[in-house]
Design a protein around this motif. Structure first.
Motif, PDB file in Angstrom:
ATOM      1  N   GLY A 178       0.869  -1.086  -0.007  1.00  0.00           N
ATOM      2  CA  GLY A 178      -0.007  -0.046  -0.137  1.00  0.00           C
ATOM      3  C   GLY A 178       0.978   1.269   0.155  1.00  0.00           C
ATOM      4  N   LEU A 179       2.051   1.252  -0.198  1.00  0.00           N
ATOM      5  CA  LEU A 179       3.005   2.292  -0.336  1.00  0.00           C
ATOM      6  C   LEU A 179       3.213   2.979  -1.775  1.00  0.00           C
ATOM      7  CD1 LEU A 179       5.762   1.200   1.964  1.00  0.00           C
ATOM      8  CD2 LEU A 179       3.754   2.623   2.647  1.00  0.00           C
ATOM      9  N   ALA A 180       2.652   2.187  -2.817  1.00  0.00           N
ATOM     10  CA  ALA A 180       2.918   2.729  -4.106  1.00  0.00           C
ATOM     11  C   ALA A 180       1.708   2.247  -4.820  1.00  0.00           C
ATOM     12  CB  ALA A 180       4.206   2.454  -4.506  1.00  0.00           C
ATOM     13  N   THR A 181       1.243   3.158  -5.720  1.00  0.00           N
ATOM     14  CA  THR A 181       0.350   2.716  -6.933  1.00  0.00           C
ATOM     15  C   THR A 181       0.948   2.396  -8.221  1.00  0.00           C
ATOM     16  OG1 THR A 181       0.082   4.906  -7.594  1.00  0.00           O
ATOM     17  CG2 THR A 181      -1.474   4.155  -5.799  1.00  0.00           C
ATOM     18  N   ARG A 182       0.294   1.525  -9.122  1.00  0.00           N
ATOM     19  CA  ARG A 182       1.018   1.225 -10.322  1.00  0.00           C
ATOM     20  C   ARG A 182      -0.135   1.235 -11.391  1.00  0.00           C
ATOM     21  NH1 ARG A 182       3.026  -4.364  -9.538  1.00  0.00           N
ATOM     22  NH2 ARG A 182       0.923  -4.657  -9.100  1.00  0.00           N
ATOM     23  N   ARG A 183       0.245   1.871 -12.457  1.00  0.00           N
ATOM     24  CA  ARG A 183      -0.406   2.159 -13.632  1.00  0.00           C
ATOM     25  C   ARG A 183       0.162   1.802 -14.840  1.00  0.00           C
ATOM     26  NH1 ARG A 183      -1.092   6.063 -17.355  1.00  0.00           N
ATOM     27  NH2 ARG A 183       0.488   7.242 -16.381  1.00  0.00           N
ATOM     28  N   LYS A 184      -0.399   0.781 -15.508  1.00  0.00           N
ATOM     29  CA  LYS A 184       0.086   0.399 -16.895  1.00  0.00           C
ATOM     30  C   LYS A 184      -0.394   0.929 -17.944  1.00  0.00           C
ATOM     31  CE  LYS A 184       1.407  -3.726 -19.393  1.00  0.00           C
ATOM     32  NZ  LYS A 184       1.087  -5.137 -19.533  1.00  0.00           N
ATOM     33  N   GLU A 185       0.560   1.369 -18.976  1.00  0.00           N
ATOM     34  CA  GLU A 185       0.086   2.061 -20.243  1.00  0.00           C
ATOM     35  C   GLU A 185       0.788   1.605 -21.435  1.00  0.00           C
ATOM     36  OE1 GLU A 185       0.413   6.561 -21.808  1.00  0.00           O
ATOM     37  OE2 GLU A 185      -0.391   6.405 -20.047  1.00  0.00           O
ATOM     38  N   GLY A 186       0.325   0.650 -22.155  1.00  0.00           N
ATOM     39  CA  GLY A 186       1.107  -0.086 -23.087  1.00  0.00           C
ATOM     40  C   GLY A 186       2.125  -1.059 -22.354  1.00  0.00           C
ATOM     41  N   ASN A 187       3.402  -0.736 -22.992  1.00  0.00           N
ATOM     42  CA  ASN A 187       4.425  -1.356 -22.358  1.00  0.00           C
ATOM     43  C   ASN A 187       5.110  -1.026 -21.139  1.00  0.00           C
ATOM     44  OD1 ASN A 187       4.376  -3.017 -24.464  1.00  0.00           O
ATOM     45  ND2 ASN A 187       5.654  -2.016 -25.953  1.00  0.00           N
ATOM     46  N   TRP A 188       4.776   0.290 -20.885  1.00  0.00           N
ATOM     47  CA  TRP A 188       5.170   1.136 -19.626  1.00  0.00           C
ATOM     48  C   TRP A 188       4.283   0.810 -18.581  1.00  0.00           C
ATOM     49  CZ3 TRP A 188       9.753   2.026 -21.299  1.00  0.00           C
ATOM     50  CH2 TRP A 188       9.869   2.172 -22.727  1.00  0.00           C
ATOM     51  N   ARG A 189       5.003   0.771 -17.335  1.00  0.00           N
ATOM     52  CA  ARG A 189       4.299   0.824 -15.736  1.00  0.00           C
ATOM     53  C   ARG A 189       4.959   2.109 -15.336  1.00  0.00           C
ATOM     54  NH1 ARG A 189       4.727  -5.026 -16.425  1.00  0.00           N
ATOM     55  NH2 ARG A 189       2.643  -5.906 -16.086  1.00  0.00           N
ATOM     56  N   TYR A 190       3.913   2.841 -14.650  1.00  0.00           N
ATOM     57  CA  TYR A 190       4.070   3.896 -13.801  1.00  0.00           C
ATOM     58  C   TYR A 190       3.999   3.756 -12.281  1.00  0.00           C
ATOM     59  CZ  TYR A 190       4.587   6.119 -18.370  1.00  0.00           C
ATOM     60  OH  TYR A 190       4.637   6.211 -19.770  1.00  0.00           O
ATOM     61  N   TYR A 191       4.740   4.369 -11.438  1.00  0.00           N
ATOM     62  CA  TYR A 191       4.341   4.062 -10.145  1.00  0.00           C
ATOM     63  C   TYR A 191       4.346   5.505  -9.373  1.00  0.00           C
ATOM     64  CZ  TYR A 191       5.539  -0.625 -10.856  1.00  0.00           C
ATOM     65  OH  TYR A 191       5.426  -2.066 -11.238  1.00  0.00           O
ATOM     66  N   ASP A 192       3.606   5.717  -8.437  1.00  0.00           N
ATOM     67  CA  ASP A 192       3.454   6.790  -7.658  1.00  0.00           C
ATOM     68  C   ASP A 192       3.275   6.474  -6.170  1.00  0.00           C
ATOM     69  OD1 ASP A 192       3.272   9.443  -7.046  1.00  0.00           O
ATOM     70  OD2 ASP A 192       1.336   9.721  -8.092  1.00  0.00           O
ATOM     71  N   SER A 193       3.618   7.383  -5.265  1.00  0.00           N
ATOM     72  CA  SER A 193       3.653   7.190  -3.867  1.00  0.00           C
ATOM     73  C   SER A 193       2.063   7.306  -3.437  1.00  0.00           C
ATOM     74  CB  SER A 193       4.623   8.047  -2.835  1.00  0.00           C
ATOM     75  OG  SER A 193       4.194   9.167  -3.096  1.00  0.00           O
ATOM     76  N   THR A 194       1.832   6.707  -2.444  1.00  0.00           N
ATOM     77  CA  THR A 194       0.432   6.861  -1.737  1.00  0.00           C
ATOM     78  C   THR A 194       0.546   7.743  -0.396  1.00  0.00           C
ATOM     79  OG1 THR A 194       0.963   4.794  -0.184  1.00  0.00           O
ATOM     80  CG2 THR A 194      -0.170   4.453  -2.470  1.00  0.00           C
ATOM     81  N   ALA A 195      -0.545   8.105   0.015  1.00  0.00           N
ATOM     82  CA  ALA A 195      -0.899   8.909   1.330  1.00  0.00           C
ATOM     83  C   ALA A 195      -0.085   8.298   2.455  1.00  0.00           C
ATOM     84  CB  ALA A 195      -2.097   9.316   1.270  1.00  0.00           C
ATOM     85  N   LEU A 196      -0.317   6.674   2.597  1.00  0.00           N
ATOM     86  CA  LEU A 196       0.266   5.948   3.442  1.00  0.00           C
ATOM     87  C   LEU A 196       1.571   6.061   3.477  1.00  0.00           C
ATOM     88  CD1 LEU A 196       0.223   3.865   5.978  1.00  0.00           C
ATOM     89  CD2 LEU A 196       0.013   1.958   4.108  1.00  0.00           C
ATOM     90  N   ALA A 197       2.383   5.900   2.279  1.00  0.00           N
ATOM     91  CA  ALA A 197       3.993   6.326   1.925  1.00  0.00           C
ATOM     92  C   ALA A 197       4.336   7.509   2.681  1.00  0.00           C
ATOM     93  CB  ALA A 197       4.226   5.869   0.743  1.00  0.00           C
ATOM     94  N   GLU A 198       3.518   8.625   2.127  1.00  0.00           N
ATOM     95  CA  GLU A 198       3.817  10.061   2.542  1.00  0.00           C
ATOM     96  C   GLU A 198       3.850  10.181   4.225  1.00  0.00           C
ATOM     97  OE1 GLU A 198       4.615  12.100   0.313  1.00  0.00           O
ATOM     98  OE2 GLU A 198       4.198  10.886  -1.404  1.00  0.00           O
ATOM     99  N   ASP A 199       2.684   9.539   4.572  1.00  0.00           N
ATOM    100  CA  ASP A 199       2.554   9.657   6.456  1.00  0.00           C
ATOM    101  C   ASP A 199       3.618   8.770   7.006  1.00  0.00           C
ATOM    102  OD1 ASP A 199       0.428  11.287   5.785  1.00  0.00           O
ATOM    103  OD2 ASP A 199      -1.130   9.520   6.222  1.00  0.00           O
ATOM    104  N   LEU A 200       4.014   7.711   6.793  1.00  0.00           N
ATOM    105  CA  LEU A 200       5.115   6.857   7.183  1.00  0.00           C
ATOM    106  C   LEU A 200       6.505   7.578   6.933  1.00  0.00           C
ATOM    107  CD1 LEU A 200       4.254   3.205   6.120  1.00  0.00           C
ATOM    108  CD2 LEU A 200       4.013   4.548   8.349  1.00  0.00           C
ATOM    109  N   LEU A 201       6.690   8.218   5.923  1.00  0.00           N
ATOM    110  CA  LEU A 201       8.162   8.767   5.751  1.00  0.00           C
ATOM    111  C   LEU A 201       8.052  10.094   6.608  1.00  0.00           C
ATOM    112  CD1 LEU A 201       8.484   8.530   2.006  1.00  0.00           C
ATOM    113  CD2 LEU A 201       9.522   7.431   3.747  1.00  0.00           C
ATOM    114  N   ALA A 202       6.991  10.823   6.675  1.00  0.00           N
ATOM    115  CA  ALA A 202       6.900  11.944   7.419  1.00  0.00           C
ATOM    116  C   ALA A 202       7.091  11.579   9.066  1.00  0.00           C
ATOM    117  CB  ALA A 202       5.414  12.576   7.510  1.00  0.00           C
ATOM    118  N   VAL A 203       6.471  10.678   9.432  1.00  0.00           N
ATOM    119  CA  VAL A 203       6.868   9.900  10.887  1.00  0.00           C
ATOM    120  C   VAL A 203       8.334   9.631  10.934  1.00  0.00           C
ATOM    121  CG1 VAL A 203       5.941   8.309  12.555  1.00  0.00           C
ATOM    122  CG2 VAL A 203       4.412   9.428  11.064  1.00  0.00           C
ATOM    123  N   ALA A 204       8.781   9.152  10.044  1.00  0.00           N
ATOM    124  CA  ALA A 204      10.146   8.507  10.121  1.00  0.00           C
ATOM    125  C   ALA A 204      11.216   9.904  10.184  1.00  0.00           C
ATOM    126  CB  ALA A 204      10.549   7.568   8.940  1.00  0.00           C
TER     127      ALA A 204
END
Length: 126
Positions: free
Chosen positions: A95-121
């Motif tokens: 649950g720390l990243a999202t994945r989106r596939k477009e053709g041959n490419w896969r794109y990733y982005d961070s999630t709110a959970l990742a942002e929150d955990l990194l802020a706490v860390a």
């Protein structure tokens, strides 16, 4: 804790103990354990950040302005292509990243959970 040790602990606490007291306490402990199962996702997210590659990828995705393609992430971490793909899959599963596939490419982005955990860390608050 074995039942005999639990029995002794209850006896020390209340002065006496019978089988019903042990069963009641075991039932209470089972309920407590069941109530914590809801937080398995948070445990998985923390575990995912425990690996250097996944931690670095999470930080990069968090700092990026939008999605990044796998081909953009591979050059910045010192692991194989399959290692990056596996780490990213783990981040998505946690649950720390999202994945989106477009053709041959896969794109990733961070999630709110990742942002929150990194802020706490980093010593901030979520």
């Amino acid at each position: 804790m074995s039942q005999s040790r639990l029995r002794r602990r209850i006896e020390d606490e209340v002065g006496e103990c019978c089988d019903a007291d042990v069963r009641q306490r075991l039932a209470e402990l089972d309920e407590l354990a069941d109530s914590t199962a809801e937080n398995d996702g948070a445990r998985d997210a923390f575990a995912a950040l425990g690996n250097e590659t996944r931690h670095r990828l999470t930080r990069i995705l968090s700092a990026a302005d939008g999605e990044l393609c796998v081909c953009e992430l591979e050059p910045v971490v010192d692991v194989s292509e399959s290692g990056v793909s596996h780490a990213l899959a783990d981040l998505v599963d946690a649950g720390l990243a999202t994945r989106r596939k477009e053709g041959n490419w896969r794109y990733y982005d961070s999630t709110a959970l990742a942002e929150d955990l990194l802020a706490v860390a980093d010593g901030g608050s979520a």
